[in-house]
Design a protein around this motif. Structure first.
Motif, PDB file in Angstrom:
ATOM      1  N   LYS A  23      -2.841 -27.106  73.599  1.00 55.88           N
ATOM      2  CA  LYS A  23      -3.183 -26.578  72.290  1.00 55.88           C
ATOM      3  C   LYS A  23      -2.045 -26.892  71.324  1.00 55.88           C
ATOM      4  N   PRO A  24      -2.333 -26.933  70.038  1.00 50.02           N
ATOM      5  CA  PRO A  24      -1.252 -27.175  69.069  1.00 50.02           C
ATOM      6  C   PRO A  24      -0.108 -26.170  69.208  1.00 50.02           C
ATOM      7  N   GLU A  25      -0.418 -24.945  69.592  1.00 48.18           N
ATOM      8  CA  GLU A  25       0.632 -23.929  69.750  1.00 48.18           C
ATOM      9  C   GLU A  25       1.515 -24.170  70.971  1.00 48.18           C
ATOM     10  N   ASP A  26       1.184 -25.140  71.787  1.00 51.09           N
ATOM     11  CA  ASP A  26       2.062 -25.520  72.897  1.00 51.09           C
ATOM     12  C   ASP A  26       3.174 -26.476  72.440  1.00 51.09           C
ATOM     13  N   THR A  27       3.106 -26.900  71.196  1.00 49.83           N
ATOM     14  CA  THR A  27       4.117 -27.799  70.657  1.00 49.83           C
ATOM     15  C   THR A  27       5.494 -27.133  70.677  1.00 49.83           C
ATOM     16  N   ALA A  28       6.448 -27.791  71.312  1.00 49.06           N
ATOM     17  CA  ALA A  28       7.794 -27.230  71.463  1.00 49.06           C
ATOM     18  C   ALA A  28       8.666 -28.232  72.200  1.00 49.06           C
ATOM     19  N   VAL A  29       9.953 -27.935  72.230  1.00 51.70           N
ATOM     20  CA  VAL A  29      10.851 -28.620  73.159  1.00 51.70           C
ATOM     21  C   VAL A  29      10.808 -27.843  74.464  1.00 51.70           C
ATOM     22  N   TYR A  30      10.569 -28.546  75.549  1.00 52.26           N
ATOM     23  CA  TYR A  30      10.460 -27.920  76.858  1.00 52.26           C
ATOM     24  C   TYR A  30      11.743 -28.154  77.641  1.00 52.26           C
ATOM     25  N   TYR A  31      12.279 -27.061  78.175  1.00 49.95           N
ATOM     26  CA  TYR A  31      13.535 -27.098  78.914  1.00 49.95           C
ATOM     27  C   TYR A  31      13.325 -26.713  80.367  1.00 49.95           C
ATOM     28  N   CYS A  32      14.008 -27.418  81.218  1.00 49.02           N
ATOM     29  CA  CYS A  32      14.049 -27.107  82.640  1.00 49.02           C
ATOM     30  C   CYS A  32      15.315 -26.285  82.907  1.00 49.02           C
ATOM     31  N   ALA A  33      15.235 -25.344  83.839  1.00 47.86           N
ATOM     32  CA  ALA A  33      16.385 -24.507  84.143  1.00 47.86           C
ATOM     33  C   ALA A  33      16.432 -24.203  85.635  1.00 47.86           C
ATOM     34  N   ALA A  34      17.645 -24.007  86.142  1.00 45.38           N
ATOM     35  CA  ALA A  34      17.845 -23.709  87.556  1.00 45.38           C
ATOM     36  C   ALA A  34      18.542 -22.364  87.716  1.00 45.38           C
ATOM     37  N   SER A  35      18.029 -21.578  88.645  1.00 41.69           N
ATOM     38  CA  SER A  35      18.607 -20.271  88.926  1.00 41.69           C
ATOM     39  C   SER A  35      19.225 -20.270  90.314  1.00 41.69           C
ATOM     40  N   ARG A  36      20.405 -19.674  90.446  1.00 42.59           N
ATOM     41  CA  ARG A  36      21.029 -19.583  91.765  1.00 42.59           C
ATOM     42  C   ARG A  36      20.233 -18.667  92.697  1.00 42.59           C
ATOM     43  N   SER A  37      19.391 -17.839  92.134  1.00 48.04           N
ATOM     44  CA  SER A  37      18.485 -17.035  92.951  1.00 48.04           C
ATOM     45  C   SER A  37      17.415 -17.952  93.524  1.00 48.04           C
ATOM     46  N   GLY A  38      17.017 -17.674  94.755  1.00 50.01           N
ATOM     47  CA  GLY A  38      15.987 -18.505  95.364  1.00 50.01           C
ATOM     48  C   GLY A  38      14.582 -18.148  94.918  1.00 50.01           C
ATOM     49  N   TYR A  39      14.403 -16.904  94.476  1.00 48.69           N
ATOM     50  CA  TYR A  39      13.102 -16.471  94.015  1.00 48.69           C
ATOM     51  C   TYR A  39      13.280 -15.240  93.145  1.00 48.69           C
ATOM     52  N   PHE A  40      12.209 -14.822  92.516  1.00 46.38           N
ATOM     53  CA  PHE A  40      12.206 -13.630  91.684  1.00 46.38           C
ATOM     54  C   PHE A  40      11.188 -12.633  92.223  1.00 46.38           C
ATOM     55  N   THR A  41      11.483 -11.354  92.033  1.00 51.64           N
ATOM     56  CA  THR A  41      10.570 -10.326  92.516  1.00 51.64           C
ATOM     57  C   THR A  41       9.367 -10.179  91.598  1.00 51.64           C
ATOM     58  N   THR A  42       9.591 -10.361  90.314  1.00 54.49           N
ATOM     59  CA  THR A  42       8.518 -10.217  89.348  1.00 54.49           C
ATOM     60  C   THR A  42       8.555 -11.354  88.336  1.00 54.49           C
ATOM     61  N   THR A  43       7.450 -11.555  87.632  1.00 53.04           N
ATOM     62  CA  THR A  43       7.416 -12.551  86.566  1.00 53.04           C
ATOM     63  C   THR A  43       8.389 -12.166  85.458  1.00 53.04           C
ATOM     64  N   GLY A  44       8.538 -10.887  85.241  1.00 51.93           N
ATOM     65  CA  GLY A  44       9.487 -10.423  84.243  1.00 51.93           C
ATOM     66  C   GLY A  44      10.901 -10.866  84.521  1.00 51.93           C
ATOM     67  N   GLN A  45      11.282 -10.844  85.773  1.00 53.73           N
ATOM     68  CA  GLN A  45      12.611 -11.319  86.156  1.00 53.73           C
ATOM     69  C   GLN A  45      12.711 -12.824  85.966  1.00 53.73           C
ATOM     70  N   ALA A  46      11.651 -13.528  86.320  1.00 57.40           N
ATOM     71  CA  ALA A  46      11.653 -14.989  86.170  1.00 57.40           C
ATOM     72  C   ALA A  46      11.757 -15.403  84.706  1.00 57.40           C
ATOM     73  N   ALA A  47      11.319 -14.545  83.821  1.00 59.43           N
ATOM     74  CA  ALA A  47      11.278 -14.869  82.396  1.00 59.43           C
ATOM     75  C   ALA A  47      12.602 -14.654  81.679  1.00 59.43           C
ATOM     76  N   LEU A  48      13.580 -14.081  82.354  1.00 57.89           N
ATOM     77  CA  LEU A  48      14.866 -13.784  81.720  1.00 57.89           C
ATOM     78  C   LEU A  48      15.733 -15.039  81.643  1.00 57.89           C
ATOM     79  N   ARG A  49      16.121 -15.427  80.434  1.00 60.22           N
ATOM     80  CA  ARG A  49      16.959 -16.627  80.292  1.00 60.22           C
ATOM     81  C   ARG A  49      18.292 -16.466  81.015  1.00 60.22           C
ATOM     82  N   GLY A  50      18.795 -15.234  81.059  1.00 60.44           N
ATOM     83  CA  GLY A  50      20.071 -14.990  81.725  1.00 60.44           C
ATOM     84  C   GLY A  50      20.034 -15.182  83.226  1.00 60.44           C
ATOM     85  N   ALA A  51      18.835 -15.307  83.796  1.00 65.89           N
ATOM     86  CA  ALA A  51      18.711 -15.515  85.237  1.00 65.89           C
ATOM     87  C   ALA A  51      18.996 -16.950  85.643  1.00 65.89           C
TER      88      ALA A  51
END
Length: 129
Positions: free
Chosen positions: A87-115
């Motif tokens: 969709k047009p609203e998907d227009t953005a710069v997309y960034y890849c990121a790596a977390s030292r955690s192997g997984y997240f307990t919740t989607t909310g945790q996965a969504a934190l940039r500080g993770a």
């Protein structure tokens, strides 16, 4: 240290598809959870999707659920984001990121940039209407 390089962005018409790739350097890629974020002009960087170290757990923002699919190939040290029904609203710069955690307990945790400890430079995705 982990270096991340995104690719696959481009210009696509609404309803089309793109596949983003993020290739990582470093020996510890397979132990990291990986995520995709995006940032549109004038907006905050927002969570799109994430995947656990082995690929068994995936996490999605509500705005992309059912349209985007995240996956990874640890042998290739690469994480992918398959984007369909764009969709047009998907227009953005997309960034890849790596977390030292192997997984997240919740989607909310996965969504934190500080993770996430490592970030790529981003790839532009533009969806025309």
């Amino acid at each position: 240290q982990v270096q991340l390089v995104e690719s696959g962005g481009g210009l696509v018409q609404a309803g089309g598809s793109l596949r983003l790739s993020c290739e990582a350097s470093g020996r510890t890629f397979s132990s990291y959870a990986m995520g995709w974020f995006r940032q549109a002009p004038g907006k905050e960087r927002e969570f799109v999707s994430a995947i656990s170290w082995g690929g068994g757990r995936t996490y999605y923002a509500d705005s992309v659920k059912g349209r985007f699919t995240i996956s990874r190939d640890n042998a290739k040290k690469t994480v992918y984001l398959e984007m369909n029904s764009l969709k047009p609203e998907d227009t953005a710069v997309y960034y890849c990121a790596a977390s030292r955690s192997g997984y997240f307990t919740t989607t909310g945790q996965a969504a934190l940039r500080g993770a996430y400890a490592y970030w790529g430079q981003g790839t532009q995705v533009t969806v025309s209407s």
